[in-house]
Structures are given as C-alpha cells and as structure tokens.
Motif scaffolding. Structure first.
Motif, PDB file in Angstrom:
ATOM      1  N   GLU A 329      43.062 -28.349  -8.625  1.00 13.67           N
ATOM      2  CA  GLU A 329      42.460 -27.614  -7.505  1.00 13.67           C
ATOM      3  C   GLU A 329      43.474 -27.410  -6.386  1.00 13.67           C
ATOM      4  N   ALA A 330      44.272 -28.424  -6.104  1.00 17.78           N
ATOM      5  CA  ALA A 330      45.301 -28.299  -5.067  1.00 17.78           C
ATOM      6  C   ALA A 330      46.329 -27.237  -5.430  1.00 17.78           C
ATOM      7  N   GLN A 331      46.699 -27.185  -6.696  1.00 15.30           N
ATOM      8  CA  GLN A 331      47.638 -26.153  -7.136  1.00 15.30           C
ATOM      9  C   GLN A 331      47.039 -24.761  -6.991  1.00 15.30           C
ATOM     10  N   LYS A 332      45.759 -24.653  -7.308  1.00 15.10           N
ATOM     11  CA  LYS A 332      45.089 -23.358  -7.181  1.00 15.10           C
ATOM     12  C   LYS A 332      45.105 -22.889  -5.734  1.00 15.10           C
ATOM     13  N   ILE A 333      44.874 -23.811  -4.809  1.00 12.48           N
ATOM     14  CA  ILE A 333      44.903 -23.468  -3.389  1.00 12.48           C
ATOM     15  C   ILE A 333      46.325 -23.100  -2.957  1.00 12.48           C
ATOM     16  N   GLU A 334      47.298 -23.821  -3.452  1.00 15.32           N
ATOM     17  CA  GLU A 334      48.700 -23.569  -3.098  1.00 15.32           C
ATOM     18  C   GLU A 334      49.143 -22.175  -3.527  1.00 15.32           C
ATOM     19  N   GLY A 335      48.664 -21.718  -4.673  1.00 17.09           N
ATOM     20  CA  GLY A 335      49.042 -20.400  -5.167  1.00 17.09           C
ATOM     21  C   GLY A 335      49.262 -20.417  -6.670  1.00 17.09           C
ATOM     22  N   VAL A 336      49.550 -19.261  -7.205  1.00 17.16           N
ATOM     23  CA  VAL A 336      49.717 -19.112  -8.647  1.00 17.16           C
ATOM     24  C   VAL A 336      50.979 -19.838  -9.109  1.00 17.16           C
ATOM     25  N   SER A 337      50.882 -20.476 -10.259  1.00 14.14           N
ATOM     26  CA  SER A 337      52.048 -21.110 -10.867  1.00 14.14           C
ATOM     27  C   SER A 337      52.046 -20.822 -12.359  1.00 14.14           C
ATOM     28  N   ILE A 338      53.161 -21.070 -12.982  1.00 19.97           N
ATOM     29  CA  ILE A 338      53.276 -20.917 -14.434  1.00 19.97           C
ATOM     30  C   ILE A 338      52.942 -22.275 -15.043  1.00 19.97           C
ATOM     31  N   LYS A 339      51.819 -22.334 -15.753  1.00 21.50           N
ATOM     32  CA  LYS A 339      51.291 -23.612 -16.217  1.00 21.50           C
ATOM     33  C   LYS A 339      51.592 -23.843 -17.698  1.00 21.50           C
ATOM     34  N   HIS A 340      51.813 -25.102 -18.019  1.00 24.15           N
ATOM     35  CA  HIS A 340      52.029 -25.503 -19.404  1.00 24.15           C
ATOM     36  C   HIS A 340      51.224 -26.752 -19.695  1.00 24.15           C
ATOM     37  N   ASP A 341      50.636 -26.787 -20.863  1.00 25.17           N
ATOM     38  CA  ASP A 341      49.846 -27.923 -21.346  1.00 25.17           C
ATOM     39  C   ASP A 341      50.487 -28.355 -22.656  1.00 25.17           C
TER      40      ASP A 341
END
Length: 465
Positions: A329-341
C-alpha cells in the motif's frame, strides 16, 4: 450480444446483470490500475448452478468468460481485454461457509468467501486456517485457489495448493464437477483438483472448496530483528529452524527502504527498533516464550542479531505485522514501480540480491530497490523505481530491459519469475522465455483439451498455439 444479455437477465434477474459503464467500472480495472478492459456485462450469480448456466449461455453465444473474485490480482489475471465482448463472472455473492468439520480438520466454503471470513469461521471452531495475506479482507478464496496464493505462513503450512483437499468447478462447457471431498488419501487416478489450482480461471471456474484446518496455536511470539545482510537473515532462518523446527511459522525479510516507505505514507506507523539495513519479522507458534527469549539472547550475544524487539501483547504483534503488510500500500501511494514476484532457493537469496542490485545499478544509476518478502520459502518481492517522479516516468519505459535483468538473474539461479502472484496478462509473454518448450506445450495441450473454444479467461497464461 443483445440476445446473450437478454438470456443472462432471464437466468439471473435484471439486477444481477450489470451493463452500464459506471456500474461495471470497478470490475474492469485491476488493483494496481495497470490494466483496464471492457466487457459486455458483469454478472453476479448466486449459486454454482447459476454459474454453470451463465457459462452455457456464453458458450452458446461464443462470448469470452472472465472469472473474478476480490479483484486483487497484481498481474491483471481478472481483468478482461478491450474487445468489449467478455462476460465478467463475479463470484462475490457465492459466499457461504458450507460446513466446518472440526474432527476432520476441514472447512467447506464457497469461492466468494473472503479469506478473512474463512479465517474467522475456522477460529470460531477452535481451528486455524493458515493462509495469511495482506489483502485477506478483500481477496476471495476462489482467487486464492486460482493463483495458488502463498502468503506469510508458507514456511510452515505450504501454499494454497497444499491447503486444499477438494474442489467444485464449473467446466468450460458448463458442466459442474463436484469434487468436494475432505479426504487426505484418494488414490483413484489423476488428482483433478490440481489442474484448477493456479490455473487463473483458464480451465474452469472454481465455485467451492474443502480446505485443511489446523489446531489454533496456544501461544505466538512475534519478533522484529535487525540483521546486517540478507546472508545474515538466511543464516538466522536456519538457526531458528534448527532450534524450533515447525514452531517457526513465519520468517519475513524487510529492507530499510521498504520500511521507510511505510513510515512515510502509512499513518500511525512507527519504527519498532533502531535503524538497520535489513530486518526480519519472525513468528513462533506454540514455542514457549522463554525459549524464544533465550534463543534471541544467544543470537544477540553471537552478533547474529544486532537489535530488535519482541511483541509483549497481541496489539504489539499486530503493529509489527502491519509494518510488513502495509509495504504494498505504501508503494502504491508513493507511485508506480516495476514489480517482481520471484523465488530462488533460499540459499541463493543473497546471490540474487547482490547480482540483481549490481546489474540494475550499472544499467540505471540512481535506481531504488524495494525488496521484501518471504525469505523462509525463497519468495522475494523485488520492486524498482526512481525516487524522483519525473525520472520515474522515463524509467517505466525501460520495463523490458529491467525485466530481462531481473528475470535472467532469477533464471540463472534456478528460480522462477512468478512465485505467488501468477502470470495473468503481466507475464504471459515473459514466461515463454523461461519455461521449456515441453512445459509450454503441455500447458497448451491441457488448455486446448478442456477449453477447445478458448473462451475461459482469454489472454491469461500461455494461450493456444
């Protein structure tokens, strides 16, 4: 298509067939806001029989079918394409707890039950359903099954696949397969339920499940521990396993960068101990608290742990877990990022972070790495951005190059590019680079056999030849 709409309204009632743009909008965008689709309608069946009737109607009309649970997919797995022909099948109304068998340690639930509702029903019977995710108040069991969700207690209890004994599924032709059996041994041929777990709705629509329960822990001890490096975290994990074995039920790794975003964006979040490059959030179940404290004292004395805190109450334990669960949720608020799982063997986690961090820093100076995840089972969430919003917009255009660096590093370490989030739309083409031709062909053969018309959740996972 109008004839199909009329048919669906007759089957379900007009109030359960949404076709206005405003009413459908929440179901046509994924949780991250990355994917947006269009649909002929969103239907809300109230039983497995109604789901089967919807599927038969769609097959007769040649309309694509997109199953959707809580719509919390991080890969666009429950979002339709932009053709506007798809029928989104929402499972939210199929949400009954059907049975709790405490003596058999099973619970039978419909697919639209939220994960939290299943946890609560188990707890009311003095049992534990151990699947635990940050989205548990919203995500639904059908979606958890369709993506083989993992979560924070895989270390002890396994993925959703390991927690499932039986399924009920509406097949692509509209037939209903009832495999709701609470058996731990059934050696009568293919284990058909395994086909549908992790299939992201491409082989059928899961409408109910029989799930395993466990005794409720009598005690739980939660610790937030400072460690110097990921290698130190892995060593600490094995030290904890040697001392406590199955009593170690969770072991999470959090970077200072990830914690910093939570402290910045989540109201009420507090730093639990002194700052450190890395942290471990560990949970021990049914271990005597004094034994955990002695173990921690030894770890502090040896330098394996630099600092930390032990929750003195349930509320303090929840506060520590909230720091971990709020990272997304904090990342979503911070802004878009390139995510990897991603996942690698536990022993290779330090290698992965070292290699990937270095390669990305060389290719993209100033890159910010937000790393956290389930170090106990080798699953890391490895998310990348630039700290400045203006730079970040340009950085996102480098998605293919970034993915290639991360995924090639994972592959070289015998890992996987999707550990618990699935493939969806996000990695549908990417997976072709890392799965063998034999594996891809087997997946396509199974899909073709069960869904020869290609109507079940098209555009997800490797498609037809």
């Amino acid at each position: 298509m109008q004839a199909l709409l009329d048919n669906l309204r007759e089957l379900l009632g007009p109030d359960r067939v949404l076709s206005e743009a405003a009413a459908m909008a929440p179901m046509l965008t994924d949780w991250r806001g990355r994917y947006r689709g269009r649909a002929l309608c969103v239907v809300q069946p109230g039983s497995s029989a109604e789901v089967a009737a919807v599927v038969r109607a769609c097959v007769a009309a040649g309309a694509p079918i997109v199953p959707q649970g809580g719509n919390t997919s991080l890969c666009g797995a429950a979002t339709p394409d932009d053709s506007g022909r798809a029928v989104v099948v929402s499972l939210s109304r199929i949400n009954r707890i059907l049975a709790v068998d405490a003596q058999n340690n099973t619970i039978t639930v419909e697919a639209g039950c939220t994960l939290a509702a299943v946890q609560d029903a188990a707890r009311a019977a003095g049992r534990l359903f151990p699947l635990a995710l940050a989205s548990e108040g919203t995500c639904q069991i059908g979606g958890n099954l369709s993506t083989n969700a993992g979560g924070v207690q895989v270390l002890r209890y396994g993925n959703t696949r390991e927690l499932t004994l039986g399924l009920q599924v509406v097949l692509p032709g509209g037939e209903l397969w009832d495999g709701l059996r609470g058996l731990r041994k059934d050696n009568t041929g293919y284990d058909l339920k395994q086909l549908f777990i992790g299939a992201e709705g491409t082989l059928g629509i899961i409408t109910a499940a029989v799930l395993k329960l466990f005794p409720l822990p009598k005690t739980q001890t939660t610790c937030w521990l400072n460690v110097a490096t990921p290698a130190a975290a892995v060593e600490l994990l094995n030290r904890a396993r040697s001392a406590f074995d199955a009593q170690l039920t969770a072991f999470e790794l959090v970077s200072e960068t990830a914690l910093g975003l939570v402290l910045r964006h989540i109201p009420g979040a507090r730093r639990p101990a002194a700052a450190s490059p890395w942290y471990v959030l560990a949970e021990f179940s049914d271990a005597h608290p004094a034994a955990v404290e002695r173990w921690l004292a030894d770890c502090l004395a040896s330098g394996a742990v630099a600092d930390g805190t032990v929750a003195a109450s349930d509320s303090q334990a929840r506060a520590l877990w909230a720091l971990r669960e709020a990272i997304s949720e904090a990342q979503k608020i911070e802004g878009v990022s390139i995510k990897h799982d991603v996942a690698v063997p536990v022993s290779r986690i330090p290698d992965f972070l070292c290699r990937a961090d270095a390669a990305l820093a060389a290719a993209f100076p100033g890159i910010r790495v937000v790393a956290f995840g389930h170090v106990g089972d080798g699953n890391l969430h490895y998310n990348l951005s630039k700290p400045d919003a203006a730079d970040n917009a340009a950085f996102l255009a480098c998605l293919p190059e970034v993915n290639r660096i991360v995924h090639d590093t994972v592959h070289a370490l015998d890992g996987t590019i999707s550990a618990e989030h699935g493939i969806g739309q996000l990695k549908r083409e990417e997976i072709l680079r890392y799965k063998s031709a034999v594996e891809i062909e087997l997946m396509r053969t199974i899909r073709q056999a069960l869904d020869p018309l290609g109507l079940m959740n098209p555009g997800k996972l490797p498609g037809p030849r």
